[in-house]
Design a protein around this motif. Structure first.
Motif, PDB file in Angstrom:
ATOM      1  N   TRP A 118     -76.137  27.200  -7.806  1.00  0.00           N
ATOM      2  CA  TRP A 118     -77.384  26.641  -8.325  1.00  0.00           C
ATOM      3  C   TRP A 118     -78.038  25.735  -7.288  1.00  0.00           C
ATOM      4  O   TRP A 118     -77.388  24.837  -6.756  1.00  0.00           O
ATOM      5  CB  TRP A 118     -77.133  25.799  -9.576  1.00  0.00           C
TER       6      TRP A 118
ATOM      7  N   CYS B   4     -72.244  31.277  -9.279  1.00  0.00           N
ATOM      8  CA  CYS B   4     -73.127  30.866 -10.373  1.00  0.00           C
ATOM      9  C   CYS B   4     -74.167  31.947 -10.686  1.00  0.00           C
ATOM     10  O   CYS B   4     -74.460  32.245 -11.845  1.00  0.00           O
ATOM     11  CB  CYS B   4     -73.855  29.572 -10.015  1.00  0.00           C
ATOM     12  N   HIS B  30     -64.671  30.175 -14.122  1.00  0.00           N
ATOM     13  CA  HIS B  30     -65.815  29.549 -13.461  1.00  0.00           C
ATOM     14  C   HIS B  30     -66.357  28.391 -14.306  1.00  0.00           C
ATOM     15  O   HIS B  30     -66.646  27.319 -13.794  1.00  0.00           O
ATOM     16  CB  HIS B  30     -66.910  30.593 -13.207  1.00  0.00           C
ATOM     17  N   CYS B  34     -67.372  24.578 -13.307  1.00  0.00           N
ATOM     18  CA  CYS B  34     -68.784  24.399 -12.971  1.00  0.00           C
ATOM     19  C   CYS B  34     -69.586  23.851 -14.154  1.00  0.00           C
ATOM     20  O   CYS B  34     -69.830  24.548 -15.136  1.00  0.00           O
ATOM     21  CB  CYS B  34     -69.375  25.725 -12.501  1.00  0.00           C
ATOM     22  N   CYS B  37     -73.121  25.624 -14.797  1.00  0.00           N
ATOM     23  CA  CYS B  37     -73.048  26.892 -15.535  1.00  0.00           C
ATOM     24  C   CYS B  37     -72.672  26.672 -16.995  1.00  0.00           C
ATOM     25  O   CYS B  37     -73.141  27.396 -17.871  1.00  0.00           O
ATOM     26  CB  CYS B  37     -72.081  27.862 -14.857  1.00  0.00           C
TER      27      CYS B  37
HETATM   28 ZN   LIG Z   1     -71.554  27.888 -11.676  1.00  0.00          ZN
END
Ligand SMILES: [Zn+2]
Lengths: 206, 86
Positions: A118, B4, B30, B34, B37
């Protein structure tokens, strides 16, 4: 919705409608519109559904002359609405094509850097329920505006799958798309709704 | 490894339980690491809920009034047309 019109009063109501009696139309509009709207919202977003129901009533003025009463009035009206919605879907499907090779909305795709992380992460933290969020009338209006702006097949996929909880198989049949294309349609539509809500929550603007 | 961007691409399939066991597991891994996310998945789910909540409800008086108006107008022009023909 339960109907308060019993078979005998339905016959006389139909006669009055055929004569073009305006108070009979008023009565029928009140009686049958909620069901018609429910049918339309099977296929379309709120404002398009309302439009279809309005248009249908205007056609009913002439079409009622040919109504023979083989089915109930309600069934007949619902069929008119459903056919109109399907026609609308069919005609607009030719106009707007979704790019099925892309899973990401361009606006969202831009938010990742070259390594796939991101760059511009989601700004929202949702800690309110959907109902609480919708108590904000402006958000509800904004949602409706964006739903109307979605390509027709994306919107219908969303309505049929999400709002009316149809099985994927049925949605594929109604929209005449493959299962994998339905997945893309749904995902693209959801991303647009996400982007809209994000902007709205951040700026208060639609 | 799942990035991502990859996750964003298959987020709806994850939410709807359409991923195979292996893919599903790599998404879960993930998400554990993260935060962004996690936030994205949460947002997408919330948008879905919002859609559902938004789509319920009955027609309001305003719509009935608009239909009445349009019907009255159409009836009027039809009746005018009929009497012209007679
Ligand atoms: Zn991510």
């Amino acid at each position: 919705m339960d109907t308060v019109v019993n078979p005998e009063t339905e016959v006389s109501l139909i006669d009055e409608l055929k004569r073009g009696d305006s108070s009979a139309f008023k009565k029928a509009v009140r009686e049958y519109s909620p069901g018609m709207l429910a049918v339309a919202r099977f296929y379309l977003d709120h404002s398009s559904a309302e439009e279809i129901v309005q248009d249908c009533w205007v056609t009913v003025i002439d079409a009622i002359q040919k109504f023979e009463g083989r089915s109930g009035l309600k069934t007949w009206l619902h069929r008119i609405v459903a056919n109109r919605c399907k026609n609308k879907l069919r005609s607009s499907k030719r106009e707007v094509a979704t790019d099925f090779s892309e899973n990401l909305e361009p606006e969202l795709a831009e938010r990742f850097n070259a390594t796939g992380r991101w760059d511009l992460p989601p700004k929202l933290r949702f800690d309110e329920s959907a109902d609480t969020l919708l108590e904000n009338g402006a958000l509800s209006d904004c949602l409706d505006k964006h739903l109307s702006a979605l390509p027709e097949t994306q919107r219908s996929a969303l309505m049929l799958y999400e709002a009316h909880q149809h099985k994927s198989e049925d949605v594929c049949n109604i929209l005449d798309v493959s299962a994998s294309n339905l997945r893309v349609l749904l995902h693209r539509a959801r991303q647009k709704i996400f982007l809209m809500v994000e902007t709205f929550q951040e700026t208060g603007e639609c | 490894m799942l990035m991502c961007r990859d996750l964003a691409e298959i987020a709806s399939d994850y939410i709807d339980g359409e991923l195979n066991v292996q893919k599903n597991l790599s998404v879960k891994m993930h998400l554990m690491m993260c935060r962004d996310c996690r936030s994205f998945i949460g947002n997408l789910r919330a948008s879905t809920e919002l859609m559902k909540a938004h789509s319920s409800g009955n027609p309001d008086e305003e719509l009935m009034r608009r239909i009445d108006e349009r019907v009255a107008e159409a009836l009027k022009s039809r009746n005018a047309h009929d009497s012209n023909n007679e």
